[in-house]
Every structure is written in structure tokens, then in C-alpha cells.
Design a protein around this motif. Structure first.
Motif, PDB file in Angstrom:
ATOM      1  N   UNK A 253     -21.965  -6.562  22.104  1.00  0.00           N
ATOM      2  CA  UNK A 253     -22.895  -5.665  21.414  1.00  0.00           C
ATOM      3  C   UNK A 253     -24.281  -6.278  21.292  1.00  0.00           C
ATOM      4  N   UNK A 254     -24.344  -7.608  21.259  1.00  0.00           N
ATOM      5  CA  UNK A 254     -25.631  -8.292  21.132  1.00  0.00           C
ATOM      6  C   UNK A 254     -25.616  -9.522  22.034  1.00  0.00           C
ATOM      7  N   UNK A 255     -26.755  -9.767  22.714  1.00  0.00           N
ATOM      8  CA  UNK A 255     -26.853 -10.882  23.665  1.00  0.00           C
ATOM      9  C   UNK A 255     -27.168 -12.177  22.926  1.00  0.00           C
ATOM     10  N   UNK A 256     -26.107 -12.882  22.506  1.00  0.00           N
ATOM     11  CA  UNK A 256     -26.291 -14.168  21.845  1.00  0.00           C
ATOM     12  C   UNK A 256     -26.559 -15.289  22.863  1.00  0.00           C
ATOM     13  N   UNK A 257     -26.203 -15.066  24.112  1.00  0.00           N
ATOM     14  CA  UNK A 257     -26.343 -16.103  25.141  1.00  0.00           C
ATOM     15  C   UNK A 257     -27.807 -16.384  25.446  1.00  0.00           C
ATOM     16  N   UNK A 258     -28.577 -15.322  25.600  1.00  0.00           N
ATOM     17  CA  UNK A 258     -29.981 -15.469  25.992  1.00  0.00           C
ATOM     18  C   UNK A 258     -30.900 -15.190  24.810  1.00  0.00           C
ATOM     19  N   UNK A 259     -31.167 -16.231  24.019  1.00  0.00           N
ATOM     20  CA  UNK A 259     -32.068 -16.122  22.877  1.00  0.00           C
ATOM     21  C   UNK A 259     -33.095 -17.251  22.951  1.00  0.00           C
ATOM     22  N   UNK A 260     -34.041 -17.176  23.889  1.00  0.00           N
ATOM     23  CA  UNK A 260     -35.024 -18.251  24.060  1.00  0.00           C
ATOM     24  C   UNK A 260     -36.055 -18.263  22.936  1.00  0.00           C
ATOM     25  N   UNK A 261     -36.558 -19.423  22.634  1.00  0.00           N
ATOM     26  CA  UNK A 261     -37.665 -19.554  21.686  1.00  0.00           C
ATOM     27  C   UNK A 261     -38.947 -19.102  22.353  1.00  0.00           C
ATOM     28  N   UNK A 262     -39.750 -18.332  21.657  1.00  0.00           N
ATOM     29  CA  UNK A 262     -41.059 -17.906  22.169  1.00  0.00           C
ATOM     30  C   UNK A 262     -42.100 -18.213  21.111  1.00  0.00           C
ATOM     31  N   UNK A 263     -42.702 -19.389  21.201  1.00  0.00           N
ATOM     32  CA  UNK A 263     -43.680 -19.799  20.199  1.00  0.00           C
ATOM     33  C   UNK A 263     -45.082 -19.280  20.504  1.00  0.00           C
ATOM     34  N   UNK A 264     -45.189 -18.477  21.592  1.00  0.00           N
ATOM     35  CA  UNK A 264     -46.470 -17.830  21.880  1.00  0.00           C
ATOM     36  C   UNK A 264     -46.540 -16.460  21.216  1.00  0.00           C
ATOM     37  N   UNK A 265     -45.424 -16.004  20.707  1.00  0.00           N
ATOM     38  CA  UNK A 265     -45.396 -14.709  20.016  1.00  0.00           C
ATOM     39  C   UNK A 265     -46.131 -14.818  18.688  1.00  0.00           C
TER      40      UNK A 265
END
Length: 293
Positions: A253-265
């Protein structure tokens, strides 16, 4: 004949009609020119559902038809005359459909085991097929708010699944849509309403005689909770309407595998974001200063 209507009953009727009307609107249960097949088992809930649907039909801004359908499962001693007489008294279109699911269930389910699962599947198949046969576009079932919450806990405790009864459901093959107009109604209100209306209730001898059904245990638990903390069952139901997939654990139901950090956000405004370091053995000159990024 029903009893004389009291102010309390008037308020109850209005509340039930409002709850059904809101559910119908919220989930787009009934649309223009729908043929609603109201499945009447002979229990208080389906009688109340039919009564309220017929009431709403007279004032609804859209045109829809209601057809009452009872599936006679050939239970021994079932009073076959009661429902036809009741439908005739209402002057509404109806069908009594004969299907001996009772014998099938008794043959396949060992003595003392719960019959509800198989019985429900057999009923569902018959009703789905009959809905197509008569051109019904919606199949209305009499499950209420308490049924939905009970089903969720049954699935959690005995099936390890977070699953309940949806207010509106399309069948797996896409050929039928099931609606539950009583989704926002409490069982205690339906009991009171049925007593006032004096519906000719027919008990289900197939499953009613089975002791210690798990659903009854769940029901007792919820009744106890509701007595100690009024409104708890409604809160549980509202949680079903307010799901946060990222706060659960279903990987499908939710993509826990692909949760990259985005510190440019864009940075969120964190509460109490600043902290004072009182002691450390780390050389802070090695850190990247992110304040100017």
C-alpha cells in the motif's frame, strides 16, 4: 400497525433518514434511474433499510426504483408467508427467490463449526446472479456501523488483516455494485426503530443457534467499550474513513523501500527546531554548514 409516534421516535426517524441520506451522498450509492435491489433477510436491519429507502425515494431529487428481494434458503420452519404478505402490504415490487443453501451448508460444515462464511458466499453468488437477471444496478445490504466495526476487529483478531466492510463495493468481476445505506446508523437506533415499527422479524435459525460465535465476542467487547467510553465505536469507524498508509506497515500500500532523503526540498517549519549542545567530542568543523544552503 405501528405504535403512536412520540417526539423521541420522530427524532429517531429523522436521524436515521439523515444518516442514510448522508451515506448515499458521501459514497454516491444511488444514481439517476438506478434499480436498487434491497435484500431483505427478515431481520430488523434489512427491514429498516427498506423502510428508509422507500421514505427517501419519495423526496429524493433523483428518480430510482426499489425492488425487495428475499432469498429463501429453505431453513426448516421458515415462515414463508410473512415476507410476501409484508411486501404486499407496502404495495411494492418484490421477488422471493428459492435456493436451498441450508442443505449445502449443513452438509459441508461440521457440527459446531461456524456456518456464516459459507452461507454468506452462497447467498452472495445467488444474489449477484439474480441482480443481473432483473436488471438491478445496485444491491443494497442492511449492514450498519456496528457491523462494519465488528468486521474490522474480526479480520484483525482472526485473519490478521486490516479490513472491514466498505459502504460501497464493486464485485471482483465488475458486474455488480453493493451498497450499504445504513453505514452511518447505530444498531441501538435500529433496534428501537424496529420495535416501534413492529417489523415482522424472522430469526435466522441456521446461525442463531450456534453458541460462542466470534462475532458475538467482538460485539460484547464493543458494547463494553461504548458503555465505558461513549462515542468510542463512532471514533473507530471514523478511523476507517481517515487512513494514513504511510503510518501503517503494508508494503503493498505504501512504498517503504524507496524513501530517499531530499534536502533540496523546501524545509518544513519544525517546532522546537533549535537545540543547544552542552557536551560533545565531535569536531564540528567536519560538518557541512547547511544553514546557507
Amino acid at each position: 400497525m405501528t405504535q403512536k409516534e412520540t417526539p423521541e421516535i420522530t427524532k429517531l426517524h429523522k436521524r436515521l433518514r439523515k444518516n442514510v441520506g448522508n451515506a448515499v451522498v458521501d459514497y454516491n450509492m444511488i444514481e439517476e434511474n438506478d434499480v436498487v435491489m434491497a435484500c431483505i433477510s427478515g431481520g430488523k436491519d434489512s427491514f429498516a433499510m427498506l423502510d428508509i429507502l422507500l421514505s427517501l425515494q419519495k423526496v429524493a431529487p433523483i428518480k430510482f426504483d426499489v425492488v425487495a428481494v428475499n432469498l429463501d434458503q429453505k431453513q426448516p420452519g421458515f415462515p414463508e408467508h410473512i415476507l410476501p404478505e409484508y411486501f404486499e402490504s407496502l404495495d411494492i415490487p418484490y421477488y422471493i427467490v428459492d435456493k436451498d443453501t441450508y442443505s449445502v451448508v449443513k452438509q459441508k460444515v461440521p457440527e459446531g463449526k461456524t456456518t456464516c462464511g459459507l452461507c454468506s458466499r452462497l447467498r452472495r453468488g445467488t444474489l449477484y446472479s439474480f441482480a443481473e437477471k432483473i436488471g438491478a444496478t445496485k444491491i443494497a445490504l442492511g449492514h450498519h456501523l456496528d457491523d462494519i466495526v465488528e468486521t474490522m476487529f474480526l479480520n484483525m483478531f482472526h485473519g490478521a488483516r486490516l479490513k472491514a466492510m466498505p459502504p460501497k463495493l464493486r464485485s471482483d468481476d465488475g458486474r455488480n455494485v453493493v451498497i450499504r445505506p445504513l453505514t452511518y446508523c447505530r444498531e441501538e437506533d435500529l433496534i428501537t426503530y424496529a420495535e416501534y415499527k413492529q417489523f415482522p422479524i424472522i430469526p435466522c435459525n441456521l446461525c442463531g443457534s450456534q453458541e460462542n460465535l466470534q462475532r458475538q465476542n467482538i460485539k460484547a467487547m464493543l458494547v463494553d467499550w461504548d458503555a465505558k467510553t461513549p462515542g468510542r465505536v463512532e471514533s473507530i469507524f471514523k478511523s476507517i474513513q481517515n487512513v494514513s498508509p504511510s503510518q501503517l506497515a503494508d508494503r503493498g500500500l505504501f512504498d517503504f523501500i524507496n524513501l530517499p532523503i531530499d534536502r533540496e526540498a523546501q524545509k518544513a517549519e519544525y517546532e522546537f527546531a533549535e537545540a543547544t549542545v552542552s557536551s560533545s567530542n565531535i569536531d564540528e568543523s567536519l560538518f557541512i554548514d547547511v544553514t546557507n544552503i
